[in-house]
Design a protein around this motif. Structure first.
Motif, PDB file in Angstrom:
ATOM      1  N   PRO A   1       0.809  -1.235   0.000  1.00  9.93           N
ATOM      2  CA  PRO A   1       0.000   0.000   0.000  1.00  9.93           C
ATOM      3  C   PRO A   1       0.834   1.274   0.000  1.00  9.93           C
ATOM      4  CG  PRO A   1      -0.168  -1.166   2.115  1.00  9.93           C
ATOM      5  CD  PRO A   1       0.493  -2.097   1.153  1.00  9.93           C
ATOM      6  N   HIS A   2       2.062   1.224   0.530  1.00 12.31           N
ATOM      7  CA  HIS A   2       2.909   2.416   0.499  1.00 12.31           C
ATOM      8  C   HIS A   2       3.303   2.779  -0.930  1.00 12.31           C
ATOM      9  CE1 HIS A   2       5.828  -0.875   0.393  1.00 12.31           C
ATOM     10  NE2 HIS A   2       6.722  -0.010  -0.061  1.00 12.31           N
ATOM     11  N   VAL A   3       3.457   1.766  -1.787  1.00 11.86           N
ATOM     12  CA  VAL A   3       3.756   2.022  -3.205  1.00 11.86           C
ATOM     13  C   VAL A   3       2.527   2.624  -3.881  1.00 11.86           C
ATOM     14  CG1 VAL A   3       4.381   0.969  -5.417  1.00 11.86           C
ATOM     15  CG2 VAL A   3       5.467   0.172  -3.299  1.00 11.86           C
ATOM     16  N   GLN A   4       1.365   2.055  -3.590  1.00 12.86           N
ATOM     17  CA  GLN A   4       0.122   2.585  -4.164  1.00 12.86           C
ATOM     18  C   GLN A   4      -0.070   4.048  -3.741  1.00 12.86           C
ATOM     19  OE1 GLN A   4      -4.724   1.658  -4.252  1.00 12.86           O
ATOM     20  NE2 GLN A   4      -3.317   0.215  -3.287  1.00 12.86           N
ATOM     21  N   LYS A   5       0.197   4.343  -2.469  1.00 12.92           N
ATOM     22  CA  LYS A   5       0.030   5.708  -1.976  1.00 12.92           C
ATOM     23  C   LYS A   5       0.996   6.660  -2.677  1.00 12.92           C
ATOM     24  CE  LYS A   5       0.228   8.497   2.249  1.00 12.92           C
ATOM     25  NZ  LYS A   5       0.489   8.490   3.714  1.00 12.92           N
TER      26      LYS A   5
ATOM     27  N   GLU B   1      -9.075   3.503  -4.877  1.00 10.23           N
ATOM     28  CA  GLU B   1      -8.158   2.925  -3.908  1.00 10.23           C
ATOM     29  C   GLU B   1      -8.390   1.417  -3.918  1.00 10.23           C
ATOM     30  OE1 GLU B   1      -7.172   3.014   0.902  1.00 10.23           O
ATOM     31  OE2 GLU B   1      -8.626   4.422   0.035  1.00 10.23           O
ATOM     32  N   TRP B   2      -7.315   0.644  -4.054  1.00 12.53           N
ATOM     33  CA  TRP B   2      -7.411  -0.799  -4.239  1.00 12.53           C
ATOM     34  C   TRP B   2      -7.009  -1.540  -2.962  1.00 12.53           C
ATOM     35  CZ3 TRP B   2      -9.002  -2.910  -8.956  1.00 12.53           C
ATOM     36  CH2 TRP B   2      -9.189  -1.983  -9.983  1.00 12.53           C
ATOM     37  N   SER B   3      -7.809  -2.538  -2.597  1.00 10.40           N
ATOM     38  CA  SER B   3      -7.491  -3.346  -1.419  1.00 10.40           C
ATOM     39  C   SER B   3      -7.920  -4.788  -1.664  1.00 10.40           C
ATOM     40  CB  SER B   3      -8.182  -2.795  -0.168  1.00 10.40           C
ATOM     41  OG  SER B   3      -9.588  -2.754  -0.341  1.00 10.40           O
ATOM     42  N   ALA B   4      -7.472  -5.677  -0.785  1.00  8.41           N
ATOM     43  CA  ALA B   4      -7.719  -7.112  -0.965  1.00  8.41           C
ATOM     44  C   ALA B   4      -9.178  -7.464  -0.734  1.00  8.41           C
ATOM     45  CB  ALA B   4      -6.830  -7.908  -0.016  1.00  8.41           C
ATOM     46  N   TYR B   5      -9.614  -8.515  -1.391  1.00  5.67           N
ATOM     47  CA  TYR B   5     -10.935  -9.087  -1.131  1.00  5.67           C
ATOM     48  C   TYR B   5     -10.772 -10.594  -0.898  1.00  5.67           C
ATOM     49  CZ  TYR B   5     -15.612 -10.915  -1.604  1.00  5.67           C
ATOM     50  OH  TYR B   5     -16.793 -11.566  -1.368  1.00  5.67           O
TER      51      TYR B   5
ATOM     52  N   LYS C   1     -12.499   1.446  -3.970  1.00 10.84           N
ATOM     53  CA  LYS C   1     -13.206   2.555  -3.330  1.00 10.84           C
ATOM     54  C   LYS C   1     -12.895   3.818  -4.112  1.00 10.84           C
ATOM     55  CE  LYS C   1     -13.394   5.155   1.021  1.00 10.84           C
ATOM     56  NZ  LYS C   1     -12.820   5.282   2.391  1.00 10.84           N
ATOM     57  N   PRO C   2     -13.934   4.499  -4.668  1.00 14.25           N
ATOM     58  CA  PRO C   2     -13.678   5.726  -5.418  1.00 14.25           C
ATOM     59  C   PRO C   2     -12.928   6.737  -4.560  1.00 14.25           C
ATOM     60  CG  PRO C   2     -15.928   4.992  -5.748  1.00 14.25           C
ATOM     61  CD  PRO C   2     -15.358   4.128  -4.642  1.00 14.25           C
ATOM     62  N   ARG C   3     -11.915   7.382  -5.142  1.00 16.86           N
ATOM     63  CA  ARG C   3     -11.097   8.323  -4.372  1.00 16.86           C
ATOM     64  C   ARG C   3     -11.742   9.712  -4.283  1.00 16.86           C
ATOM     65  NH1 ARG C   3      -5.958   6.462  -3.239  1.00 16.86           N
ATOM     66  NH2 ARG C   3      -5.142   4.749  -4.526  1.00 16.86           N
ATOM     67  N   SER C   4     -12.474  10.099  -5.340  1.00 13.95           N
ATOM     68  CA  SER C   4     -13.048  11.444  -5.347  1.00 13.95           C
ATOM     69  C   SER C   4     -14.162  11.485  -6.375  1.00 13.95           C
ATOM     70  CB  SER C   4     -11.967  12.469  -5.694  1.00 13.95           C
ATOM     71  OG  SER C   4     -11.551  12.302  -7.033  1.00 13.95           O
ATOM     72  N   SER C   5     -14.648  12.677  -6.641  1.00 12.18           N
ATOM     73  CA  SER C   5     -15.697  12.851  -7.644  1.00 12.18           C
ATOM     74  C   SER C   5     -15.116  13.066  -9.035  1.00 12.18           C
ATOM     75  CB  SER C   5     -16.571  14.064  -7.282  1.00 12.18           C
ATOM     76  OG  SER C   5     -15.779  15.231  -7.209  1.00 12.18           O
TER      77      SER C   5
ATOM     78  N   GLU D   1       4.419  10.544 -19.231  1.00 14.79           N
ATOM     79  CA  GLU D   1       5.815  10.769 -19.597  1.00 14.79           C
ATOM     80  C   GLU D   1       6.571  11.565 -18.537  1.00 14.79           C
ATOM     81  OE1 GLU D   1       5.539  12.709 -23.339  1.00 14.79           O
ATOM     82  OE2 GLU D   1       4.610  10.997 -24.367  1.00 14.79           O
ATOM     83  N   LYS D   2       5.845  12.266 -17.656  1.00 10.06           N
ATOM     84  CA  LYS D   2       6.456  13.089 -16.610  1.00 10.06           C
ATOM     85  C   LYS D   2       6.399  12.415 -15.241  1.00 10.06           C
ATOM     86  CE  LYS D   2       4.384  17.014 -19.060  1.00 10.06           C
ATOM     87  NZ  LYS D   2       3.365  18.088 -18.936  1.00 10.06           N
ATOM     88  N   MET D   3       6.115  11.114 -15.215  1.00  2.00           N
ATOM     89  CA  MET D   3       5.908  10.420 -13.947  1.00  2.00           C
ATOM     90  C   MET D   3       6.950   9.312 -13.762  1.00  2.00           C
ATOM     91  SD  MET D   3       1.730  10.295 -14.121  1.00  2.00           S
ATOM     92  CE  MET D   3       1.568   9.322 -12.634  1.00  2.00           C
ATOM     93  N   PRO D   4       8.125   9.647 -13.232  1.00  2.00           N
ATOM     94  CA  PRO D   4       9.186   8.649 -13.088  1.00  2.00           C
ATOM     95  C   PRO D   4       8.842   7.505 -12.134  1.00  2.00           C
ATOM     96  CG  PRO D   4       9.767  10.699 -11.962  1.00  2.00           C
ATOM     97  CD  PRO D   4       8.550  10.993 -12.795  1.00  2.00           C
ATOM     98  N   TYR D   5       8.043   7.789 -11.121  1.00  2.00           N
ATOM     99  CA  TYR D   5       7.719   6.711 -10.178  1.00  2.00           C
ATOM    100  C   TYR D   5       6.802   5.682 -10.850  1.00  2.00           C
ATOM    101  CZ  TYR D   5       6.862   4.306  -5.788  1.00  2.00           C
ATOM    102  OH  TYR D   5       6.807   3.346  -4.802  1.00  2.00           O
ATOM    103  N   LEU D   6       5.853   6.132 -11.641  1.00  2.00           N
ATOM    104  CA  LEU D   6       5.002   5.205 -12.394  1.00  2.00           C
ATOM    105  C   LEU D   6       5.855   4.340 -13.313  1.00  2.00           C
ATOM    106  CD1 LEU D   6       2.293   4.130 -13.514  1.00  2.00           C
ATOM    107  CD2 LEU D   6       2.278   6.087 -15.078  1.00  2.00           C
ATOM    108  N   GLN D   7       6.813   4.931 -13.983  1.00  2.00           N
ATOM    109  CA  GLN D   7       7.681   4.172 -14.880  1.00  2.00           C
ATOM    110  C   GLN D   7       8.536   3.173 -14.105  1.00  2.00           C
ATOM    111  OE1 GLN D   7       9.746   7.117 -17.316  1.00  2.00           O
ATOM    112  NE2 GLN D   7       7.836   8.248 -17.568  1.00  2.00           N
TER     113      GLN D   7
END
Length: 510
Positions: free
Chosen positions: A324-328, A471-475, A502-506, A350-356
């Motif tokens: 979850p710390h990576v997801q956050k 937001e993703w969690s185990a089931y 769980k939806p994060r926002s609107s 292209e501007k997101m090094p952590y995603l890459q």
């Protein structure tokens, strides 16, 4: 997967009569070591008796015999390379020599039209023409950008499907199923350039799955002498091929009419893969691809990029749930890049090094397959002091790479930071061309997967949108995830991933 039949045991009793006269070419060759093989059947019985998946059996053999070894699978001789230095020597330093493909199995030949595909073609003029067309006219970075709107539409559809499924199931979704549908929609539009309703998409997808199941290796592919006992299976393969052609030809003709009369039919794009194929000039041929060949090339385009991408997304979401710390941190990067008022897009990615870095770590731990597509040499050669004749399958076994502590620190840990600035593996090259070849999820050399660029675009964008929206969690909650895999076209999770979202926002409804 090897399918055995009781009649095989009966027939083996007859074959045993020929053992005293049995000789093979391998006795005259210095092949790499391997487990003792029985005459005629080779190591087939040993694989069956082990009760293990083939890749697990291969890994056991590797641990006993070393990084280069031989298995005899009936009439097929397989030489496995599982060491980065050996693979670099073969596929990079001697790329042209190892760039061919072995003869196809009888069932595969029904669908490939004499190996008329980018992946299956023998190294030569047909392969050069097909690959050049696919790479330059369809999969170049410039051409891929032309399909941005197609991907954005598919991403919106993916989010809508996930939201609707969650609302109907108390927040629970099937990750692979929804990811696969989204990717297939993208590839279908790129391939045919046509607008298709959901029912048609599902039917096309089922047809592609049926073809993949049908061409999976059977016991008579390793022992052709048994072919007469499997006439029903051969007949069924021919029937499925006929169904495939009858189903796909109307869409091919529809696209032909659409480009001849702009604005007609249900054209969704101004350009498609089919457009490059209708009048394609093949080196050494005077005619353009036949209708059967068009069906085969379209099937390759669809099947080649669907399961690999969807599987990567499933493993990616599983790792984000487990870590979850990576997801956050990934979510925080998305917010910093796009703010909270709009959807993340490809330019943002292209501007997101952590995603890459997450993507690279995902491919390190969970490559799409444990073996690259089989290679063959264009002329007899040697490697590591062993003979490599032209009639053997050269198998590249990549499963051990990502978990080898010789190459990676804490290899069991999912740690994208290793690829970030200051990380020990920041400059790892996944194409294998430069530096130490620590990972090769798309293969390397002249037969490297032509869809590498497209696959990374799709996985980056899908993970970014899915994490931005939910937001993703185990089931069920707190359930440990099973990270063991099984080989089904690609390496999928042994237990298909169900997750709670769980939806994060609107934002999604904006």
């Amino acid at each position: 997967m090897i399918i055995f039949n009781p009649i095989f045991i009966l027939f083996f009793t007859i074959l045993i009569l020929f053992l005293l006269n049995y000789t093979t070419k391998s006795k005259k060759l210095n092949l790499p070591p391997g487990p003792p093989a029985w005459p005629i059947v080779g190591n087939l019985f040993q694989v069956a008796r082990s009760g293990k998946p083939f890749f697990a059996f291969v890994n056991d053999v590797r641990q006993k015999y070393g990084p280069i070894f031989t298995l005899k699978m009936g009439t097929r001789t397989m030489i496995f390379l599982s060491d980065p230095k050996l693979i670099h020597e073969a596929l990079i330093e001697n790329g042209a020599l190892y760039a061919s493909r072995p003869p196809e199995t009888p069932t595969r030949s029904v669908f490939s039209v004499n190996k008329f595909t980018v992946n299956a073609a023998t190294y030569g003029p047909v392969w050069r023409s097909l690959r050049k067309n696919m790479v330059h006219n369809m999969l170049s970075s410039t051409r891929l950008k032309e399909f941005r709107s197609v991907r954005e539409k598919a991403m919106d559809k993916l989010i809508d499907r996930l939201r609707a499924e969650a609302e109907a199931n108390n927040g629970v979704v099937w990750v692979l199923k929804d990811a696969r549908f989204a990717v297939f929609c993208i590839l279908l539009t790129m391939c045919f350039g046509l607008e298709m309703d959901e029912e048609t998409v599902e039917k096309m997808d089922q047809m592609m799955k049926l073809v993949l199941i049908t061409v999976d290796a059977k016991i008579y592919d390793y022992l052709p002498i048994l072919k007469p006992f499997y006439s029903k299976q051969r007949k069924r393969a021919l029937e499925i091929r006929k169904e495939q052609i009858e189903f796909m030809v109307p869409f091919i003709e529809q696209r032909r009419r659409a480009i001849q009369t702009p604005g007609s039919d249900l054209s969704a794009t101004s350009f498609s893969y089919l457009d490059t194929l209708f009048d394609l000039k093949i080196e050494g041929r005077t005619s353009s691809p036949s209708m059967d060949e068009l069906v085969t090339l379209c099937s390759e385009f669809l099947n080649g990029g669907t399961d690999t991408t969807a599987t990567a997304v499933e493993w990616g979401i599983a790792e984000l749930i487990e870590n979850p710390h990576v997801q956050k941190k990934l979510f925080e990067e998305i917010k910093e890049t796009v703010g909270g008022e709009r959807k993340v897009n490809e330019k943002d990615v292209e501007k997101m090094p952590y995603l890459q870095a997450v993507m690279k770590e995902l491919l390190r731990k969970h490559p799409p397959t444990y073996f690259t597509l089989t290679h063959a040499v264009t002329e007899p050669t040697t490697i590591a002091g062993f003979d490599i004749p032209t009639d053997v399958n050269v198998e590249i076994f990549i499963k051990p790479f990502g978990n080898d502590p010789k190459f990676w620190s804490n290899p069991e840990k999912f740690d994208p930071e290793r690829f970030m600035e200051g990380g020990m593996e920041k400059d790892v090259d996944i194409t294998g061309v430069t530096g130490t070849m620590k990972m090769m999820p798309f293969g390397v050399g002249r037969r490297i997967c032509p869809g590498l660029g497209m696959a990374t675009v799709h996985v980056h964008l899908m993970l970014a949108r899915m994490v931005q929206e939910f937001e993703w969690s185990a089931y069920p909650e707190g359930k440990p995830l099973d990270f063991s895999g099984k080989l089904v076209f690609t390496v999928v999770m042994k237990e298909s991933l169900r997750a709670t979202i769980k939806p994060r926002s609107s934002l999604a409804s904006a």
